[in-house]
Design an enzyme around this catalytic site. Structure first.
Site, PDB file in Angstrom:
ATOM      1  N   LYS A 657       1.306  -5.556 -11.703  1.00 35.21           N
ATOM      2  CA  LYS A 657       0.186  -4.687 -11.423  1.00 35.21           C
ATOM      3  C   LYS A 657       0.285  -3.712 -11.620  1.00 35.21           C
ATOM      4  O   LYS A 657       0.806  -2.721 -10.821  1.00 35.21           O
ATOM      5  CB  LYS A 657      -0.185  -5.155  -9.915  1.00 35.21           C
ATOM      6  CG  LYS A 657      -1.516  -4.488  -9.602  1.00 35.21           C
ATOM      7  CD  LYS A 657      -2.004  -5.036  -8.236  1.00 35.21           C
ATOM      8  CE  LYS A 657      -3.385  -4.453  -7.787  1.00 35.21           C
ATOM      9  NZ  LYS A 657      -3.626  -4.731  -6.209  1.00 35.21           N
ATOM     10  N   ASP A 755     -11.181  -6.898   1.686  1.00 34.89           N
ATOM     11  CA  ASP A 755     -11.724  -7.216   0.179  1.00 34.89           C
ATOM     12  C   ASP A 755     -11.414  -8.797  -0.070  1.00 34.89           C
ATOM     13  O   ASP A 755     -10.823  -9.185  -1.100  1.00 34.89           O
ATOM     14  CB  ASP A 755     -11.099  -6.470  -0.804  1.00 34.89           C
ATOM     15  CG  ASP A 755     -11.902  -6.544  -2.298  1.00 34.89           C
ATOM     16  OD1 ASP A 755     -13.065  -6.896  -2.265  1.00 34.89           O
ATOM     17  OD2 ASP A 755     -11.295  -6.074  -3.292  1.00 34.89           O
TER      18      ASP A 755
END
Length: 941
Positions: A657, A755
């Site tokens: 990432k 989230d």
């Protein structure tokens, strides 16, 4: 009984019993007016004058009071004397009528109640030509914002009684009469009875039960049984048919074991019927009653059995139950001696014009079938969207303080066509309606300004002009960040303008009008007048308090001398620059400390929590280039940047990432995620392999999840992907829930993800689910904290907790709300925001679809029906509980995990389950069947 069982027959029984027994009461006078008696019962004689004394019913000994304290609309009328008989119950003598200016919706507020509990509500109507028009009306009944039934009065002397069992989400129950243009609504009496939540398990937060009939078979006295024989005050209508049925009875008590699902009174179960012809079945039918609101009603039928005769050893009573020819149970049913048992269809029956239930003896049976009692309900969806809980409470307090009449009844904003007069409401996609405007100008208000106005967090304008309000202006109004206009002109307010409001007016975020308040600003430093500038050509709006009448175009400005303003501004700028330089140095120091802390070793603290050493590998940027083959294959994208597939030297696949230069997320989120993943470890959380902090390059290296994100499977991004089965979806939901439960319960201090969404639930090669993306993680300061305050709302639209959006106060229930949205996506295969055709929250979409009464209207059709309907209903119910507007009504993740485990077990046994029909005993064992055991063709599951 053969042929249809029309409502007229039930009405005839009501009427005869009322005439003969006067069950609604004609006893002595009770001098004390009460709202809720010591049983929790509410019994209202509608139309009884407010100053009239209550009375005690002579049969039930229940207390009846005037309805005046529960509604602020309508007028009292007496029934025409020609319809009153000496033995008629007193509550039928008068009605409350809602004609004239009552409005389209008139609502009773029944309470106070305990929020979230199940209640029985009963409304009674007898026209009796009270208005002299000799024309019976037709109108609708609502419970809360949900349609209940249509009241269709057949004639002047026939009573109509309607009953519903439903969960009341708030601290009061709203019963509303809605004028549909076919006559003036009226009501004779209204009852509310609390029920234990274990009773009637088919009634839950998403659906209620509307009574079609409740019958007691076998009594010969024709008496309707109710309280005190039934502690819940249900009405049991006597049924007999001497030409076809034999009545049997016992004087012995018929028992309900602890944990009964229906708690049928012994007096009801002590009588029963059997067919006179032992080879004949017991049969009864009922007709479907569709309406414009419910075109295809679903029905649940509950049959209550008990053996009342001690049978010889060689005798057997065993029978099958069929509905429209379809076998309910895979093998015969044998009732227990003096113990109540029941069978009912857990899935509502749809699609027929007429329903026929038949009890047929098995070939092994030596005695005919038996039936003690039945209950038949239609299923009512109770999924209507209501106004935000905090706004409902605030508006109720404002209404109560100022005795506002208007049409302020029922839910403030919903349904839209019944919104309260003077209210402006915001209807957004992903959250419940909120109050954004309130106009009470010229409404006759008196007294102080209520502190409840500050409870309307979304309020944008407040007009209280032209009233008789007294006292001071509360500073709490300045805390309403959305508020842009307050009009207080033409009142009797006193004191000075609060500092918070002064500041808001000076920075231009608020316009305050307060002219014609003679005693306002009589003292204090915020009310010194400044001579109005004349002949000024500057047309810009000043950042000062405005004082005028609503229609005036002339503003009077108050403030401090302009020179002083300039001096203050210059000093403020200098101080701000110095402060920013200091903060910059501090921020740099903090960043360096945070970065260094990643590699720091930690030992067990005094609370027993282990902060593990972050010994994960640190990669250089060049190593990442090699691992990803020059960042060749993108496997995901997010707010942080792109995610690339990589291969390490030992052949381990990884996901890299990499933070992009345009990312809104900076070092703070990167460090938060890196540090968090170094300290927490769970099989359902994505594991961190290493990280990179190389000059401007930042990256996190995760374990590789070969099957990608859950949303790709649900939304069909890859046409080659196979469709997830319901069992796979349940397992994914369970594993995801276990990951969140660990964050909430297994970490010290507890952590909130912030989230949760399907794109942050990743699947490995074995479709095992793991929670990912911890950049927005938030920790409680201590285990005793109730919430965490945040400076801004973060997350993804459509998954955001509306309470968090409104208050900036974060709790673990915010994650629960987001996970409820995930569950709905898993059930439906739809996105969290649909185009239907306008953007619509999946929560709202599911609630609207469930209004049709069938779960199949929302289930992902790509599963081709390969699922257990009971487990789908249970997950849908749990999802809607998770997305409840009030966080206190949401379950914990531990509760959700337990439900998912149960449903997964049901699904595992799905292939062996027969038609979803439940056999429920009132406790003890019945031929090996437990209370909720599901009969199968091969044995008991």
């Amino acid at each position: 009984m053969e042929g249809p069982w029309p409502r007229a027959m039930a009405a005839w029984w009501w009427w005869m019993s009322l005439l003969l027994l006067g069950i609604a009461g004609c006893g002595g006078v009770l001098q004390v007016h009460g709202q809720v008696d010591n049983l929790g019962f509410i019994s209202l004689d509608c139309g009884l004058p407010e100053n009239a004394a209550g009375y005690v019913d002579s049969t039930t000994k229940l207390r009846f009071t005037s309805d005046a304290g529960f509604i602020n609309a309508g007028t009292n009328h007496n029934m025409s004397s020609e319809y009153i008989t000496p033995l008629m119950g007193k509550s039928w003598h008068n009605v409350r009528s809602f004609g004239g200016g009552a409005g389209a919706r008139s609502c009773y507020t029944l309470g106070p109640l305990v929020a979230g509990l199940k209640h029985l509500v009963r409304a009674k109507f007898m026209y009796g030509n009270y208005d002299g028009l000799n024309k019976a009306p037709v109108f609708d009944l609502h419970v809360g914002v949900n349609y209940w039934t249509t009241v269709n009065i057949s004639n002047a002397n026939t009573p109509e009684i309607y009953e519903i069992i439903a969960v009341v989400p708030g601290d009061s129950a709203e019963v509303c009469l809605v004028n549909t243009g076919s006559g003036t609504p009226f009501i004779s009496a209204l009852d509310l009875r609390p029920l234990e939540n274990g009773l009637y398990p088919m009634s839950n937060s998403t659906q209620g039960l509307v009574l079609l009939t409740r019958s007691n078979f076998g009594p010969t006295d024709g008496v309707i049984l109710r309280y005190p024989d039934d502690p819940h005050d249900r009405f049991w209508i006597p049924q007999s048919k001497p030409t076809e049925w034999s009545e049997i009875s016992t004087a012995k008590r018929v028992h309900n074991m602890e944990g009964s699902s229906f708690d049928v009174p012994s007096a009801v179960m002590q009588t029963a019927v059997t067919p006179i012809n032992s080879s004949s079945p017991i049969q009864f039918t009922w007709d479907a009653e569709p309406s414009a609101n419910v075109p295809d009603p679903g029905y649940i039928c509950i049959l209550h059995f008990s053996e009342l005769q001690p049978l010889p050893v060689n005798a057997l009573r065993q029978f099958y139950v069929t509905l429209n020819g379809q076998l309910w149970l895979g093998k015969g049913l044998t009732p227990q001696y003096l113990y109540t048992n029941a069978v009912f269809n857990g899935i509502p029956s749809h699609g027929s014009h007429q329903y026929n239930v038949s009890l047929n003896a098995t070939t092994n049976s030596t005695v005919p079938p038996i039936l003690n009692a039945i209950e038949i309900f239609s299923v009512l969806p109770t999924t209507g969207i209501t106004t935000a809980t905090q706004d409902v409470s605030a508006m109720a307090a404002i209404r109560g303080m100022y005795k506002v009449k208007k049409n302020w009844m029922g839910d403030p904003c919903m349904p839209k066509n019944f919104a309260w007069k003077g209210l402006g409401c915001s209807y957004t996609v992903s959250s419940p309606p909120i109050v954004t405007g309130l106009n009470l100008s010229s409404s006759g208000l008196s007294g102080n300004l209520s502190s409840s106005f500050a409870g309307l967090k979304g309020l944008q304008y407040l007009d209280l002009s032209r009233n008789n309000l007294t006292g001071s202006i509360p500073d709490t109004l300045s805390q309403l960040s959305s508020l842009t206009l307050i009009d207080l002109t033409d009142n009797q307010l006193n004191g000075s303008i609060p500092p918070g409001l002064v500041k808001r007016t000076q920075d231009g975020s608020l316009t305050l009008r307060y002219g014609n308040n003679p005693n306002l600003c009589s003292s204090g430093n915020y009310c010194r007048p400044l001579e109005k500038q004349k002949n000024s050509t500057d047309t810009r709006s000043p950042s000062v308090i405005i004082m005028d009448s609503p229609l005036s175009q002339t503003d009077i400005y108050y403030g401090i001398p302009m020179v002083a303003v300039l001096v203050i501004l210059v000093l403020s700028v200098v101080i701000l620059c110095i402060k920013m330089r200091r903060q910059g140095r501090t921020s740099n120091n903090i960043k360096r400390q945070n970065e260094a802390s990643i590699t720091r070793s930690h030992s067990q603290n005094n609370k027993g929590h282990i902060s593990l050493r972050f010994d994960n590998r640190r990669f250089t940027y060049s190593e990442l280039v090699a691992i990803t083959n020059g960042f060749q294959q993108v496997i995901g994208r997010g707010g942080f940047g792109k995610v690339y597939q990589g291969l390490m030297e030992d052949g381990t696949q990884v996901a890299v990432k990499l933070r992009s230069e345009s990312s809104d997320q900076g070092e703070q989120e990167f460090l938060a995620e890196a540090q968090t993943l170094a300290k927490i470890h769970h099989k359902n959380l994505v594991s961190l392999i290493g990280y990179c902090k190389d000059r401007e390059y930042m990256a996190l290296v995760y374990e590789y999840m070969a099957q990608g994100a859950l949303d790709e499977h649900l939304n069909g991004k890859d046409n080659n992907q196979s469709i997830l089965t319901w069992r796979q979806r349940l397992r994914i939901a369970l594993e995801s829930a276990q990951g969140l439960e660990y964050l909430h319960k297994g970490c010290n201090p507890p952590l909130i993800h912030r989230d949760v969404k399907t794109s942050n639930i990743l699947l490995n090669a074995n479709l095992e689910a793991k929670i990912a993306d911890f950049g927005l993680l938030k920790a409680f300061n201590s285990n005793s904290d109730t919430h965490v305050s945040s400076a801004r709302v973060v997350g993804t639209l459509g998954y955001l907790d509306p309470e968090y959006q409104a208050t900036f106060q974060l709790t673990n229930k915010s994650d629960v709300f987001s996970f409820g949205v995930v569950l709905l996506e898993i059930i439906t295969g739809q996105r969290h925001i649909l185009k239907d055709p306008e953007p619509t929250s999946i929560v709202q979409w599911v609630r609207q679809r469930l209004a049709c009464g069938s779960i199949e209207g929302v289930v992902d059709t790509r599963m081709h029906g390969d699922h257990n309907v009971n487990s789908v209903w249970k997950i849908a119910d749990t999802a809607l509980k998770c997305t409840a507007h009030n966080p206190m009504q949401r379950p914990t993740m531990t509760d959700v995990v337990a439900v998912l485990q149960d449903c997964l077990e049901i699904e595992v046994a799905h292939n062996d389950v027969n038609a979803g029909i439940y056999l429920a005993g009132s406790g003890g064992d019945m031929n090996g069947y437990g209370r909720y055991d599901i009969d199968t063709s091969s044995g008991v599951s």
